[in-house]
Design a protein around this motif. Structure first.
Motif, PDB file in Angstrom:
ATOM      1  N   UNK A 196       0.914  -1.256   0.004  1.00 27.95           N
ATOM      2  CA  UNK A 196      -0.042   0.047  -0.087  1.00 27.95           C
ATOM      3  C   UNK A 196       0.875   1.232   0.117  1.00 27.95           C
ATOM      4  N   UNK A 197       2.102   1.182   0.648  1.00 26.01           N
ATOM      5  CA  UNK A 197       2.867   2.335   0.595  1.00 26.01           C
ATOM      6  C   UNK A 197       3.478   2.544  -0.681  1.00 26.01           C
ATOM      7  N   UNK A 198       4.033   1.382  -1.269  1.00 29.72           N
ATOM      8  CA  UNK A 198       4.607   1.398  -2.682  1.00 29.72           C
ATOM      9  C   UNK A 198       3.283   1.950  -3.735  1.00 29.72           C
ATOM     10  N   UNK A 199       2.124   1.761  -3.438  1.00 26.55           N
ATOM     11  CA  UNK A 199       0.965   2.004  -4.251  1.00 26.55           C
ATOM     12  C   UNK A 199       0.526   3.589  -4.221  1.00 26.55           C
ATOM     13  N   UNK A 200       0.984   3.917  -3.005  1.00 26.70           N
ATOM     14  CA  UNK A 200       0.894   5.439  -2.710  1.00 26.70           C
ATOM     15  C   UNK A 200      -0.426   5.619  -1.792  1.00 26.70           C
ATOM     16  N   UNK A 201      -1.109   4.328  -1.446  1.00 26.14           N
ATOM     17  CA  UNK A 201      -2.258   4.653  -0.643  1.00 26.14           C
ATOM     18  C   UNK A 201      -2.140   4.811   0.697  1.00 26.14           C
ATOM     19  N   UNK A 231      12.201  -1.367   0.461  1.00 28.41           N
ATOM     20  CA  UNK A 231      11.301  -2.442   0.206  1.00 28.41           C
ATOM     21  C   UNK A 231      11.320  -2.602  -1.378  1.00 28.41           C
ATOM     22  N   UNK A 232      11.325  -3.893  -1.986  1.00 27.54           N
ATOM     23  CA  UNK A 232      11.003  -4.030  -3.477  1.00 27.54           C
ATOM     24  C   UNK A 232       9.710  -3.636  -3.862  1.00 27.54           C
ATOM     25  N   UNK A 233       9.513  -3.105  -4.948  1.00 33.70           N
ATOM     26  CA  UNK A 233       8.294  -2.615  -5.313  1.00 33.70           C
ATOM     27  C   UNK A 233       7.480  -3.638  -5.584  1.00 33.70           C
ATOM     28  N   UNK A 234       7.703  -4.711  -5.758  1.00 31.09           N
ATOM     29  CA  UNK A 234       6.724  -6.162  -6.213  1.00 31.09           C
ATOM     30  C   UNK A 234       6.781  -6.945  -4.779  1.00 31.09           C
ATOM     31  N   UNK A 235       5.774  -7.505  -4.601  1.00 30.43           N
ATOM     32  CA  UNK A 235       5.754  -8.071  -3.095  1.00 30.43           C
ATOM     33  C   UNK A 235       6.487  -9.493  -2.945  1.00 30.43           C
ATOM     34  N   UNK A 285      13.142  -0.587  -6.253  1.00 31.93           N
ATOM     35  CA  UNK A 285      12.877  -0.481  -4.782  1.00 31.93           C
ATOM     36  C   UNK A 285      12.519   0.878  -4.551  1.00 31.93           C
ATOM     37  N   UNK A 286      11.773   0.997  -3.249  1.00 31.18           N
ATOM     38  CA  UNK A 286      11.555   2.078  -2.604  1.00 31.18           C
ATOM     39  C   UNK A 286      12.113   2.211  -1.170  1.00 31.18           C
ATOM     40  N   UNK A 287      12.610   3.520  -0.828  1.00 31.07           N
ATOM     41  CA  UNK A 287      13.068   3.760   0.392  1.00 31.07           C
ATOM     42  C   UNK A 287      12.463   4.739   1.258  1.00 31.07           C
TER      43      UNK A 287
END
Ligand code: 5GP
Ligand code: ZN
Length: 116
Positions: free
Chosen positions: A12-17, A46-50, A29-31
């Motif tokens: 949800x964080x990766x998706x901006x939710x 975190x990797x963008x993909x679960x 990745x996202x930091x």
């Protein structure tokens, strides 16, 4: 498991939710800053993909696991920290609470070894 998980906080964080204090992003990745920091710099990569943990990620997408370490080093440079620790918790017994692989980047203070 690499399908986005609706009930996964980091998906949800990766998706901006869910909002997060993002400090760096790469193609893989996202930091972002940990909400409950254990050191002056405590960033989660975190990797963008679960993937549910580091071993699952290493099995299925080793290039992204490598990218996460590169991103951690970029963030450490940004934060101007000299030495830092990277940690993956795997399993509830080891303290894993979010089952989307994540690297903890810790630094900005003297870090004892072994950890308590
Ligand atoms: P784990 O215990 O699974 O290795 O690490 C999960 C981390 O996620 C913890 O350090 C915890 O503080 C952090 N965390 C939990 N919820 C949130 C949140 O909503 N936002 C952010 N930025 N970090 C979170
Ligand atoms: Zn996820």
């Amino acid at each position: 498991m690499s399908v986005p998980q609706e009930d996964c906080l980091f998906c949800r964080i990766v998706a901006g939710e869910v909002p997060a204090d993002v400090v760096h992003r790469s193609e893989r990745s996202l930091a972002f800053r940990d909400i409950d920091p254990k050191a002056p710099t405590h960033v989660l990569v975190v990797p963008l993909v679960h993937h549910c943990n580091a071993a699952d990620l290493a099995d299925n997408d080793p290039a992204t696991l490598a990218d996460m370490f590169v991103v951690a080093d970029i963030v450490a440079d940004q934060e101007q920290i000299i030495g830092y620790r990277t940690v993956f918790n795997t399993g509830a017994e080891a303290g894993q609470t979010v089952f989307h692989a994540h690297l903890h980047l810790l630094g900005g203070r003297s870090l004892t070894w072994p950890p308590g």
